[in-house]
Design an enzyme around this catalytic site. Structure first.
Site, PDB file in Angstrom:
ATOM      1  N   ASP A 406       0.831  -1.202   0.000  1.00  0.00           N
ATOM      2  CA  ASP A 406       0.000   0.000   0.000  1.00  0.00           C
ATOM      3  C   ASP A 406       0.871   1.261   0.000  1.00  0.00           C
ATOM      4  O   ASP A 406       2.090   1.182  -0.145  1.00  0.00           O
ATOM      5  CB  ASP A 406      -0.901  -0.059   1.251  1.00  0.00           C
ATOM      6  CG  ASP A 406      -2.242   0.601   1.006  1.00  0.00           C
ATOM      7  OD1 ASP A 406      -2.293   1.561   0.226  1.00  0.00           O
ATOM      8  OD2 ASP A 406      -3.224   0.163   1.607  1.00  0.00           O
ATOM      9  N   GLY A 448      -3.311   4.663  -8.094  1.00  0.00           N
ATOM     10  CA  GLY A 448      -3.142   5.207  -9.445  1.00  0.00           C
ATOM     11  C   GLY A 448      -2.335   6.492  -9.505  1.00  0.00           C
ATOM     12  O   GLY A 448      -2.187   7.082 -10.578  1.00  0.00           O
ATOM     13  N   ASP A 469     -10.403   3.281  -3.425  1.00  0.00           N
ATOM     14  CA  ASP A 469     -11.115   2.065  -3.004  1.00  0.00           C
ATOM     15  C   ASP A 469     -12.513   1.978  -3.619  1.00  0.00           C
ATOM     16  O   ASP A 469     -13.249   2.953  -3.652  1.00  0.00           O
ATOM     17  CB  ASP A 469     -11.272   2.047  -1.483  1.00  0.00           C
ATOM     18  CG  ASP A 469      -9.946   1.769  -0.795  1.00  0.00           C
ATOM     19  OD1 ASP A 469      -8.898   1.929  -1.443  1.00  0.00           O
ATOM     20  OD2 ASP A 469      -9.976   1.403   0.387  1.00  0.00           O
TER      21      ASP A 469
HETATM   22  C1  GAL Z   1      -6.361   0.949   1.551  1.00  0.00           C
HETATM   23  C2  GAL Z   1      -6.484   0.009   0.375  1.00  0.00           C
HETATM   24  C3  GAL Z   1      -7.534  -1.020   0.708  1.00  0.00           C
HETATM   25  C4  GAL Z   1      -7.113  -1.754   1.947  1.00  0.00           C
HETATM   26  C5  GAL Z   1      -6.857  -0.787   3.085  1.00  0.00           C
HETATM   27  C6  GAL Z   1      -6.295  -1.457   4.324  1.00  0.00           C
HETATM   28  O1  GAL Z   1      -5.410   1.918   1.286  1.00  0.00           O
HETATM   29  O2  GAL Z   1      -6.822   0.727  -0.773  1.00  0.00           O
HETATM   30  O3  GAL Z   1      -7.726  -1.896  -0.382  1.00  0.00           O
HETATM   31  O4  GAL Z   1      -5.964  -2.503   1.666  1.00  0.00           O
HETATM   32  O5  GAL Z   1      -5.962   0.230   2.693  1.00  0.00           O
HETATM   33  O6  GAL Z   1      -6.116  -0.589   5.376  1.00  0.00           O
END
Ligand code: GAL
Length: 652
Positions: A406, A448, A469
């Protein structure tokens, strides 16, 4: 990140406020979902007709203040509406707290609540439920109920239909108030099953090409359906590999780079099926988009060892594994802290990660994990910052096959990153993932930023998220799905654009789950579009609560074959017209897959001109969802597409 409608103003005066402060998801605040529920509520404000703020026969202005927590921003809501108070403000049909319930194989029933929200009036009347086929309007169910709705009271109503409904149908629900004769209506799409039943004869499904690096542990399960027991054989397996005849799992190690064509045979009491698997031992892995499950969209931060094991079991027992579904990916919420030696420790929900990985592998499945390049993950757990090498070693020692990496909190380290700075953390982790001694799918998750599709391959990403998301709403699904054309040229085997995970079935971002808010048509569109986009297919729902409709979405082998096509091309948009879009994906055998998408709330006849697809002459057309030939077409054809729905055909 969801936007947060905070207050609304009518004719320049504030007349409502939800009073909830915005919770940052990145702090891992457990109140996050509570806040979300409040944001997503309908807001209704009633003013007496004599209120001085109403400018009769003049322009009136409604304003809504929206606080954006970064990310997509804006307001995903129904349109504003002003009207005189009437029955619809007192009687509400609430479909939100129930889904279609299947009892065995025969009946699907649906409960909903009729609510009298008036504290002053009571209503007596008739509730009519009429279910009609969308094709010809034929009524397949008609029933009526007498309702006696006391002040602020509600009644539960339910109706049932055969569960093998293969034709789209709509329930029209109308309440007629005896006293005034006023009516209010709502309609509800009925789930319909297009995917044919799995045949008894053996059928080989799943990826036809598999990439592995020399010396990496090899694990590939031949996916096949058919009445049990199945016997698997493989001829032409290169030295170093062997196949288990009882479950089709190929294991071992290849030492030399090269391409190997393996002949597969699957037999059972009903017949035999042949197929080929091309194994390419080289530099690239993930030669077809990964297919699997990820914990985030259902369990959120409440994921645990137990839930992951249950999911792996369900992947097998439901038969999803036999259609090519492979990965079981743990998202955020497993981490504890780094110890004195820099070893990443798991929290109490994951007592033994190595044992969990071994268990998942023992089922012929693969396992994934999640981390962030920053000090903290988005959920506020321990990230990998400065521990990249040790973390990669830990993952490899446990047996991890997939890393979702992430961005969260790396934003504090590089607050306004240049493209080079965006690449830095991914390059850093790549060095260690590449040397981990096993093949780990490297999935970048930075929404992205910096047009990652242009440089994801350069930092050795196997896939990269192209958007923020996803949520289980039409607005989220359609805005993400239809914006993927721009990154299409960058997809190829081993390098995939990732428009985020699937939102069908029971989702909820944990611990509380709800049935997806997408209608059946929207769910068909979701799976169609993601398959056309050669997107990683990661199921986001609870696999222990799969209903027949969701199973039908996830087990259509002709649809999945488009996603897994070895050519590895992503669909491009060939036409965007008012209300509909046409996307096309070239396939390895020279045929094409076509997706027709209706973006409106009415059925649309989508016209297709073959010359727009670069085709001339006669072509055989096949409906991929129903797996039926539709005859020959030339020059032009038209197809009816249901509201927010999709059709998917191949032309050869
Ligand atoms: C976001 C990500 C999600 C999930 C989440 C977990 O940044 O886009 O898909 O992984 O973190 O905290």
């Amino acid at each position: 990140m969801a936007p947060c409608p905070q207050a609304s103003f009518f004719t320049a005066e504030k007349n409502g406020e939800n009073g909830i402060t915005v919770y940052q998801k990145s702090t891992g605040n457990p109140e996050f979902n509570k806040a979300r529920d409040i944001w997503f509520k309908d807001r209704r404000y009633i003013l007496p007709a004599g209120d001085a703020r109403i400018h009769w026969d003049k322009e009136n202005v409604i304003a809504v203040r929206v606080f954006d927590q970064s990310g997509a921003g804006g307001m995903y809501a129904k349109p504003f509406e002003i009207s005189m108070v009437d029955l619809k403000y007192h009687i509400i049909f609430d479909f939100s707290n129930s889904a279609f319930i299947y009892s065995g194989d025969s009946i699907v029933s649906r409960k909903f609540t009729v609510r009298n929200v008036s504290g002053k009036e009571l209503f007596k009347g008739k509730l009519e439920i009429r279910v009609r086929l969308c094709s010809d309007g034929l009524t397949i169910l008609r029933e009526s109920h007498d309702l006696d709705l006391q002040k602020a009271a509600q009644e539960e109503v339910s109706f049932s239909l055969p569960s093998d409904l293969s034709k789209p149908a709509i329930a029209e629900i109308t309440f007629t108030d005896n006293a005034s004769g006023q009516k209010i209506s709502a309609s509800l799409e009925i789930p319909y099953i297009l995917t044919p039943k799995v045949p008894e004869e053996p059928r080989i499904n799943g990826a036809k090409v598999f990439g592995v690096r020399p010396w990496s542990p090899f694990l590939f399960k031949v996916a096949a359906t058919g009445v049990a027991p199945l016997k698997y054989t493989a001829t032409g397996l290169p030295d170093g590999l062997k196949m288990d005849e009882t479950n089709g799992v190929i294991t071992g190690t290849l030492r030399k780079k090269g391409e190997y064509l393996v002949n597969l045979k699957v037999e059972n009491s009903a017949g035999v099926s042949d197929g080929t698997l091309k194994i390419i031992c080289g530099d690239r892995i993930s030669l077809t988009p990964p297919m699997g499950w990820n914990s985030w969209n259902c369990w959120g931060l409440s994921v645990s060892d137990k839930k992951v094991r249950q999911t792996a079991d369900a992947m097998k027992s439901t038969g999803l594994i036999d259609h090519g579904w492979t990965y079981i990916n743990i998202d955020d919420g497993w981490e504890y802290t780094h110890d004195k030696e820099g070893m990443i420790l798991t929290n109490s929900k994951f007592p033994n990660m190595k044992a969990l990985c071994d268990y998942v592998h023992s089922l012929g499945l693969k396992i994934g994990i999640y981390s962030s390049p920053g000090p903290k993950t988005c959920g506020g757990y321990e990230g990998s910052y400065t521990f990249e090498e040790k973390d990669a070693k830990a993952y490899a020692s446990w047996g991890i096959d997939y890393l979702k990496y992430d961005w969260c909190s790396y934003g504090n380290i590089a607050p306004k990153p240049t493209i080079e700075q965006m690449k830095t953390p991914y390059r850093e982790m790549k060095r260690f993932i590449r040397n981990a001694g096993r093949d780990i799918h490297y999935s970048l998750c930075q929404y992205g930023m910096g047009n990652v599709w242009k440089w994801g391959a350069e930092v050795d990403g196997n896939s990269w998220r192209t958007t923020g998301d996803i949520e289980d709403t039409w607005e989220s699904l359609s805005s993400i799905g239809f914006s993927q054309d721009v990154c299409s040229p960058f997809a190829e085997p081993g390098r995939w654009n990732d428009p985020d995970m699937l939102v069908v079935g029971m989702v909820g971002w944990g611990p509380e789950l709800h049935y997806t808010n997408l209608t059946p048509n929207e769910q068909y569109l979701h799976i169609t579009l993601w398959s056309m986009l050669a997107a990683p297919l990661l199921i986001g729902c609870d696999l222990s609560q799969l209903d027949p409709f969701t199973m039908n979405l996830l087990t259509n082998d002709e649809v999945l074959a488009v996603n897994q096509d070895p050519l590895g091309r992503q669909a491009t948009r060939v036409k965007m017209a008012t209300g509909y879009e046409i996307w096309m994906k070239p396939l390895e055998d020279g045929s094409i897959a076509l997706g027709l998408f209706n973006k409106t709330l009415d059925p649309v006849y989508v016209p297709v001109d073959l010359k727009d697809l670069g085709l001339s002459g006669k072509h055989s057309m096949r409906d991929l969802w129903t797996q039926q030939d539709l005859g020959k077409v030339r020059d032009h054809f038209e197809m009816k597409v249901l509201p927010h729905g999709a059709r998917m055909v191949s032309l050869r």
